[in-house]
Scaffold this motif. Structure first.
Motif, short mmCIF file in Angstrom:
data_model
loop_
_atom_site.label_atom_id
_atom_site.label_comp_id
_atom_site.label_asym_id
_atom_site.label_seq_id
_atom_site.Cartn_x
_atom_site.Cartn_y
_atom_site.Cartn_z
N ALA A 100 15.90 -19.10 26.87
CA ALA A 100 16.46 -20.35 27.22
C ALA A 100 15.53 -21.21 26.31
CB ALA A 100 16.32 -20.44 28.63
N GLU A 101 14.27 -21.03 26.38
CA GLU A 101 13.37 -21.74 25.69
C GLU A 101 13.45 -21.92 24.12
OE1 GLU A 101 9.21 -20.89 27.11
OE2 GLU A 101 9.60 -21.96 28.99
N THR A 103 16.43 -21.07 22.72
CA THR A 103 17.55 -21.93 22.45
C THR A 103 17.36 -23.48 22.59
OG1 THR A 103 18.79 -20.29 23.80
CG2 THR A 103 19.99 -22.37 23.49
N PHE A 104 16.46 -23.74 23.35
CA PHE A 104 16.05 -25.24 23.18
C PHE A 104 15.31 -25.44 22.18
CE2 PHE A 104 16.48 -29.15 25.43
CZ PHE A 104 17.63 -28.91 26.11
N ILE A 143 28.43 -25.13 27.03
CA ILE A 143 27.52 -23.97 27.44
C ILE A 143 28.79 -22.72 27.50
CG2 ILE A 143 25.93 -22.43 28.66
CD1 ILE A 143 24.34 -24.91 29.27
N GLU A 152 19.77 -21.32 32.81
CA GLU A 152 18.47 -21.80 32.41
C GLU A 152 18.39 -23.00 31.19
OE1 GLU A 152 15.52 -21.56 34.11
OE2 GLU A 152 16.48 -20.23 35.52
N VAL A 153 19.41 -23.03 30.40
CA VAL A 153 19.55 -23.72 29.24
C VAL A 153 20.24 -25.04 29.95
CG1 VAL A 153 20.99 -24.34 27.13
CG2 VAL A 153 19.75 -22.06 27.34
N ARG A 156 17.49 -27.30 31.73
CA ARG A 156 16.84 -27.93 30.56
C ARG A 156 17.29 -29.16 29.74
NH1 ARG A 156 14.99 -23.52 31.80
NH2 ARG A 156 12.84 -22.60 31.62
N THR A 197 26.61 -24.15 22.68
CA THR A 197 25.90 -23.07 22.65
C THR A 197 26.16 -21.85 23.40
OG1 THR A 197 23.31 -22.19 23.06
CG2 THR A 197 24.38 -23.99 24.73
N HIS A 199 26.23 -18.13 25.25
CA HIS A 199 25.37 -17.12 26.02
C HIS A 199 26.18 -16.03 26.67
CE1 HIS A 199 22.09 -19.68 25.13
NE2 HIS A 199 22.70 -20.81 25.48
#
Ligand SMILES: NC(=O)c1ccc[n+]([C@@H]2O[C@H](COP(=O)([O-])OP(=O)(O)OC[C@H]3O[C@@H](n4cnc5c(N)ncnc54)[C@H](O)[C@@H]3O)[C@@H](O)[C@H]2O)c1
Ligand SMILES: O=C(O)[C@H](O)COP(=O)(O)O
Length: 524
Positions: A100-101, A103-104, A143, A152-153, A156, A197, A199
């Motif tokens: 997730a991080e 991706t961000f 998403i 999680e994305v 954020r 995005t 997932h």
């Protein structure tokens, strides 16, 4: 000595439980480096690089478990593993946060053109006007796939002041409401999102999900991110939407082919890429390796695993409750299969009393595995028992009854063969063990273990003596003997437990005794 092959790079810290075990030898080498000893490994641990194909499984006949230190199992032929009775487990949440991080990080890099600006400054340029980006704040993020990483994305994104729209056909309304996201259709998401995005796993349904048709439904100037699996965004379609300027920028961590080689996507300035780094943090690698190592260790110790892809999952609590019945069912399956030495069409199982309230899937699989074991040459276990039964045209069913019929718990097994039907009933008694209390229509009480000899005869004086004498004359010691009959002078049975298995010649001698109808050896 148990041998484990670790064929992709994995955290040593995570593997510690395996490395510390003196009964286990861990070999950290690629499959290609140990081709001559593949048949010696009990377990195989991989990430996404090793392809666990049917051929590899065939070359590893001793393999019992494949552990994927990560989420995606698309590099593993799970169907083939199931057929070969190999358990497949993964580490489903150890790398969620890292991905997730990542991706961000990709999202921020994409809209602010950080990789391009970085290259420019390193090339001794100072061109501030060339790298004007856009804010994430206030943008609409779509998403696709709202599982562990997708959600999680979303968290954020909300912290960044983005509007989050989610498409996931399997997302329950309750969960969406709890997380507070806008759940929409795919078309709505495509029409609204400034940034999309993905997932989802790579499946038949998601392969090419963002292809020519769906990309045409997106806003002009859309940004796209794929940190899930190559192919969810169709790469060819992507090239054409970059060429015509519809797509403003793309961030890719994954590719249809890895490495992507000289792919046309790599020549676009507004495509930023990383080499499948979503899970590549120290924390994620320790997490996934630890999860897989602990699960493999549990599996090798005969304990239940909780993250299996091709086995029903069991918690420790549930496992402890079903363990006794699991063993009883296995023994009943073995006995029934040997007794019914003919083709079988159906197996019906009735769970009665306390066992009826338990999670019986595993117990049923155990019984089927026991039943099929004497009949199939290949490995048969809880992983593939249901599949093998189906392949062999053996139907099976489960029924449940709260009433234990004189027993606190019981499992009744009815096997429908081509010529006859056989029924047996077993129970597990705490501090006493497994007992078979009904066998082929006779009330009896014996432990289903060891070298058993079943004899069906006419209820006449002297029958037990005749059998006892013959066995004694041939130095076969009788450990226990149970008898049962339907009525005085009618049909009767003996179930003997012997200290050693009988040979064919002795079975023939017993069969020749007048008034003996059936002699069966049952090895449990
Ligand atoms: N880049 C990396 O290094 C990296 C790391 C970890 C995971 N991954 C990949 O990320 C993806 C997501 O992982 P996760 O742990 O969140 O998985 P997950 O199983 O928790 O979530 C996947 C979600 O996709 C949804 N989904 C399935 N089919 C769909 C469809 N047709 N349309 C829309 N949604 C659909 C499911 O309902 C589920 O909610 C997987 O492909 C995984 O392999 C990549
Ligand atoms: O599915 C996953 O867990 C990721 O793609 C990570 O793959 P890796 O273990 O090869 O980094």
């Amino acid at each position: 000595m148990v041998r484990i092959l670790v064929s992709d790079a994995m955290s040593e810290e995570g593997l510690a439980p395996l490395l510390a075990d003196p009964t286990i030898e861990v070999v950290q080498k690629k499959v290609t480096e140990v081709e001559n000893e593949l048949d010696t490994f009990d377990a195989l641990l991989v990430r996404s690089a090793t392809k666990v194909t049917e051929q590899l499984l065939q070359n590893m006949p001793n393999l019992k478990i494949v552990g994927r230190a990560g989420v995606g199992v698309d590099n593993i032929d799970v169907d083939a593993a199931t057929r070969y009775g190999v358990v497949v487990i993964n580490a489903p949440n150890g790398n969620t946060i890292s991905t997730a991080e990542h991706t961000f990080a990709m999202m921020a890099s994409l809209v602010r053109r950080i990789p391009q600006a970085h290259i420019s400054v390193k090339s001794r340029e100072w061109n501030r006007s060339a790298f004007v980006g856009v804010e994430l704040f206030g943008k609409h993020l779509g998403i696709i796939g709202f599982g562990r990483i997708g959600s999680e994305v979303a968290k954020r994104a909300r912290a960044f002041g983005m509007h989050v729209h989610v498409y996931d056909p399997f997302l329950t309304k309750a969960r969406a409401e709890k997380i507070g996201v806008d759940v929409c259709t795919l078309d709505e998401l495509l029409a609204q999102a400034d940034i999309i995005t993905v997932h989802t796993p790579l499946t038949k349904e998601t392969k090419g999900l963002l292809g020519q048709k769906n990309l045409a439904k997106t806003k002009k100037g859309v940004y796209l991110i794929n940190c899930a699996r190559g192919g969810i965004i169709d790469e060819q379609a992507l090239v054409s939407f970059l060429e015509n300027g519809h797509v403003a920028g793309v961030a890719l961590d994954v590719f249809e082919q890895e490495p992507p080689g000289d792919h046309p996507l790599l020549s676009f300035d507004n495509v930023i890429v990383t080499p499948h780094l979503g899970a590549s943090t120290i924390e994620a690698q320790v997490n996934v390796a630890t999860q897989v190592a602990e699960e493999v260790l549990k599996f090798l110790q005969g304990k239940p695993v909780t993250s299996s892809i091709n086995l029903p999952t069991l918690s420790k609590d549930v496992y402890e409750k079903i363990q006794a019945f699991y063993t009883l069912a296995r023994k009943m399956g073995i006995v029934a299969s040997q007794y019914m030495s003919e083709p079988v069409q159906e197996i019906a199982i009735t769970y009665s009393g306390s066992v009826a309230d338990l999670e019986t899937t595993f117990i049923t699989r155990s019984l089927l595995a026991g039943f099929l074991k004497p009949r199939v040459a290949s490995t048969v276990n809880e992983v593939n028992a249901a599949m093998i039964a189906k392949e062999r045209g053996i139907a099976f069913s489960e029924k449940f009854s709260a009433n234990g019929n004189d027993y606190n718990n019981s499992i009744t097994l009815t096997v429908y063969g081509e010529n006859k039907t056989f029924t047996m009933k077993g129970t597990h008694i705490a501090h006493y063990g497994d007992r078979i209390v009904h066998f082929n229509g006779f009330a009896i009480d014996f432990a289903p273990e060891g070298h058993l000899l079943y004899i069906q005869h006419h209820d006449k004086p002297g029958m037990i003596g005749k059998v006892g004498n013959i066995l004694g004359d041939h130095q076969v010691n009788i450990a226990t003997m149970q008898v049962g009959r339907q009525e005085a002078g009618g049909k009767a049975i003996m179930m003997l437990s012997l200290d050693k298995p009988l040979d064919d010649a002795l079975v023939e001698i017993l069969e020749k005794i007048d008034d003996i109808d059936v002699v069966k050896r049952l090895e449990v």
